[in-house]
Design a protein around this motif. Structure first.
Motif, short mmCIF file in Angstrom:
data_model
loop_
_atom_site.label_atom_id
_atom_site.label_comp_id
_atom_site.label_asym_id
_atom_site.label_seq_id
_atom_site.Cartn_x
_atom_site.Cartn_y
_atom_site.Cartn_z
N PHE A 1 53.64 34.66 26.17
CA PHE A 1 53.63 34.09 27.51
C PHE A 1 54.75 33.10 27.77
O PHE A 1 54.79 32.46 28.81
CB PHE A 1 52.28 33.44 27.81
CG PHE A 1 51.74 32.63 26.65
CD1 PHE A 1 52.17 31.35 26.45
CD2 PHE A 1 50.81 33.18 25.77
CE1 PHE A 1 51.68 30.61 25.38
CE2 PHE A 1 50.32 32.45 24.71
CZ PHE A 1 50.76 31.16 24.51
N ASP A 2 55.66 32.94 26.81
CA ASP A 2 56.74 31.98 27.06
C ASP A 2 57.62 32.50 28.19
O ASP A 2 57.84 33.69 28.33
CB ASP A 2 57.56 31.78 25.79
CG ASP A 2 58.26 30.45 25.81
OD1 ASP A 2 59.03 30.22 26.75
OD2 ASP A 2 58.03 29.63 24.90
N ASP A 3 58.11 31.57 29.00
CA ASP A 3 58.90 32.01 30.15
C ASP A 3 60.37 32.20 29.82
O ASP A 3 61.06 33.00 30.44
CB ASP A 3 58.77 30.97 31.28
CG ASP A 3 57.79 31.48 32.32
OD1 ASP A 3 57.48 32.68 32.28
OD2 ASP A 3 57.34 30.67 33.15
N ASN A 4 60.88 31.42 28.88
CA ASN A 4 62.31 31.43 28.71
C ASN A 4 62.80 31.65 27.28
O ASN A 4 64.00 31.75 27.07
CB ASN A 4 62.89 30.10 29.21
CG ASN A 4 63.35 30.26 30.64
OD1 ASN A 4 63.91 31.30 31.00
ND2 ASN A 4 63.11 29.25 31.45
#
Lengths: 367, 327
Positions: free
Chosen positions: B305-308
């Motif tokens: 779920f990390d965005d970057n």
């Protein structure tokens, strides 16, 4: 009755060769006998020889196989590098490969002699290499937020193209290069423009993308793959979704773009959403395969918006997929998927599966 | 609608129930049996398609997935063959059918016998042991006019004195549960909140008919009924409510002995309640959870779920690669 097509048909008196064809077309799948020992980062078939396969891995190696020389495939050679390798692709012919990885370097590997040449060095890990045979151009994309253009006519020189963000995935169609980056940014370059820029040979060049897009998905882009017919590309995100869009900037074509959910699993009433790690287009039929953290590979018809089939779950996450140049084989790299909240890569199967596709197994809906 | 199920069906009724050849389960209805077979035995494990018969699944496997079916899924040993074309109860070989019926008959009489032994009632006629093993009918009370009149007078007096009405004496089963059920987590002082006067119910006292099963201090969300007791304005029927499962039986009420302070009794009762509540706790905590889930529309779990930061970057930062990754 339809039952005639079962294998028992072979022994039936009214046996005709057409049935034999169907029987021999039964697809088969096997795993390579000698697999890398750590997570597989990329699989790449040769464009010309349908059984020549490169596999790159986090165990610092690039391996070259002849997938059908003997049962389980033959490991022809193994090229060791100082750091985990993140991507590999074939070069101008069957004896040239390019790789990149966490040693920050882009390497050319002579598959015959095993000789490795460093072509360029990025400022961070290099995520992806793409070679365009027509333009004789090698592009590498890195987490340092640059692309390196290597004009192979002028060995030893390269140009740096700064871009907005770290590169997560790249794919080339016959004329376009799609670069998927962090922050959901997507740049589309014309390979002609890039080749010209590379030809000038300046150290740092600004190349205007042909198009800059924002991903049509809300989450981080995981993989991108271009359609072999140069019409568009598919991209996938960490949130179990695949988007299909078209290059043509006209409103009509842009209105055709869509995204769909996949690689999800209901567990106790909860929807577990896996990242879609891999995308690959079939070079003949133009359909595409997606591989997810759930260990499932599905074949999709991007035009008819249909799923063609879904294969039996692999024992671990699917990290990469490649079709052979003639579309007869598909290689699936399976390794335990790194998930958020984990301290380490979990244990699990690390294997490359080769599936022989039957005549129209990957064919989309007929028009 | 299916027929209302009897508690003790007759042997004939049992024999008529449709049953699954592959797993020997029986069903209320042929429709349910067929959907069971489609879901459990004739479902394609590749694409989830539900076929009608094993033969149909075999053809589907061959044509669609180019694979061969070798057995029927989830079948008991010896029944997984593909050669039989089973649909519902049709196609079951006579010998297997006979075997199944014999088994039903044997079990039926075994159960009837065990029941008769337990209840002490004589075995009914050979076949139908239908009907109730234990008579649940309330005994009729005979009252003449005088008795009623005395009761009316007593009621008036009691009411004037603030004593709650005592309805006609009924045989009460001492394990009546409601007093236990409604006081989960209630402080000792409110151990019997249904008696506003704080008075303990006299022996044999059933619920006041107008007390609509109070629920103060009850931690579960509305709609959750412990032990399946009736709720929602319906006064509990005296004497016939079985104790909630998992709760120990309450000892019979003894009236408060004179001289013993009220609080002592309610405290000891509360101890009992607390132990009962502890025993009954698991269903209480487990039940509200699914409700919460169904309320949430988007109940999803992202594996990553990390965005970057891509998974590869996180992997590169791991200890195991630290020696080789360039920095």
């Amino acid at each position: 009755m339809l039952c005639l097509r079962t294998p028992e048909a072979r022994s039936s008196p009214n046996f005709n060769p057409q049935q034999l064809d169907i029987v021999s077309n039964m697809s088969s799948q096997f795993e390579l006998a000698q697999n890398p020992t750590d997570v597989i980062s990329a699989v790449a078939f040769s464009r010309t020889t349908p059984t020549r396969l490169l596999v790159s891995s986090w165990d610092h190696s690039v391996s070259l196989y002849d997938t059908h020389a003997e049962p389980g495939g033959k490991l022809l050679d193994k090229y060791t590098q100082p750091a985990p390798v993140l991507d590999v692709c074939f070069g101008r012919d069957d004896n040239e490969a390019f790789s990149c990885g966490l040693d920050w370097e882009v390497r050319r590997i002579n598959l015959e002699s095993g000789e490795q040449t460093v072509l360029s060095t990025h400022d961070k890990g290099v995520r992806s290499v793409v070679f365009s045979p027509k333009h004789n151009l090698l592009v590498s994309g890195s987490w340092d937020g640059t692309l390196h253009l290597h004009n192979l006519d002028r060995p030893g020189e390269f140009s740096t193209v700064p871009i907005s963000s770290k590169v997560f995935s790249m794919s080339a169609s016959p004329t376009k290069l799609v670069v998927a980056m962090a922050n959901r940014a997507v740049n589309i370059y014309e390979l002609d423009t890039l080749a010209r820029a590379a030809h000038q040979g300046d150290n740092v060049i600004q190349v205007e993308p042909w198009q800059t897009r924002e991903s049509s998905m809300k989450y981080m882009t995981r993989a991108v793959a271009c359609m072999p017919n140069d019409a568009g590309y598919a991209s996938s995100s960490i949130e179990g979704r695949v988007a299909v869009e078209w290059f043509d900037p006209s409103d009509e074509s842009q209105a055709r773009k869509y995204a769909f959910k996949c690689h999800r699993q209901q567990v106790d009433g909860q929807d577990v959403v896996y990242p879609v790690h891999a995308l690959a287009f079939h070079p003949v039929h133009g359909t595409f395969a997606s591989g997810g953290g759930d260990g499932v590979v599905a074949l999709w018809d991007g035009v008819a918006k249909r799923r063609i089939r879904q294969y039996q779950r692999f024992p671990a996450a699917v990290s990469c997929i490649s079709f052979s140049g003639n579309g007869k084989y598909v290689a699936v790299g399976v390794s335990p998927g790194f998930e958020d909240g984990q301290d380490d890569v979990p244990d699990g199967a690390i294997k490359v599966y080769i599936r022989e596709l039957s005549a129209n197994e990957a064919q989309g809906k007929k028009k | 609608m299916t027929k209302k199920r009897k508690r003790w069906p007759t042997l004939e009724e049992k024999k008529e129930r449709p049953w699954c050849f592959y797993c020997e389960r029986d069903f209320d209805d042929m429709k349910i049996l067929i959907s069971h077979q489609k879901a459990k035995h004739f479902k394609c494990d590749r694409c989830g398609r539900r076929l009608n018969t094993a033969g149909g699944l075999n053809v589907h496997m061959t044509q669609v997935h180019k694979e061969n079916l070798d057995r029927v899924e989830n079948a008991i040993p010896g029944r997984s063959g593909l050669d039989l074309e089973i649909f519902g109860v049709e196609g079951i070989p006579a010998d297997v059918k006979q075997q199944h019926e014999d088994e039903i008959t044997r079990k039926h009489f075994e159960e009837a016998k065990a029941r008769a032994h337990k209840s002490g009632n004589p075995l009914r006629d050979g076949y139908s042991t239908g009907g109730n093993a234990v008579s649940s009918k309330r005994q009729k009370t005979r009252e003449d006019l005088d008795d009623i009149l005395t009761r009316v007078v007593k009621f008036r007096v009691d009411k004037a004195n603030g004593v709650l009405p005592i309805p006609p004496p009924v045989e009460i089963v001492p394990k009546a549960s409601p007093p236990v059920a409604h006081s989960y987590g209630a402080p000792p002082a409110q151990a019997s909140p249904f008696l506003p006067g704080g008075q303990f119910p006299p022996p044999g006292q059933p619920f006041p008919p107008n007390a609509a099963f109070p629920q103060p201090g009850f931690g579960a969300p509305p709609g959750f009924v412990p032990g399946g007791s009736p709720v929602g304005g319906m006064p509990p029927r005296p004497g016939s409510i079985p104790g909630p499962t998992g709760l120990p039986q309450r000892p019979p009420f003894g009236g408060p002995p004179p001289g013993v302070p009220q609080s002592d009794i309610s405290a000891s009762v509360d101890d009992l309640i607390a132990s009962a509540a502890a025993a009954a706790a698991p269903p209480e905590t487990a039940a509200p959870a699914p409700e919460k889930k169904s309320k949430k529309d988007k109940n999803i779990k992202l594996v990553y779920f990390d965005d970057n930061i891509s998974p590869e970057e996180k992997m590169a930062a791991l200890q195991r690669y630290s020696a080789s990754v360039r920095k």
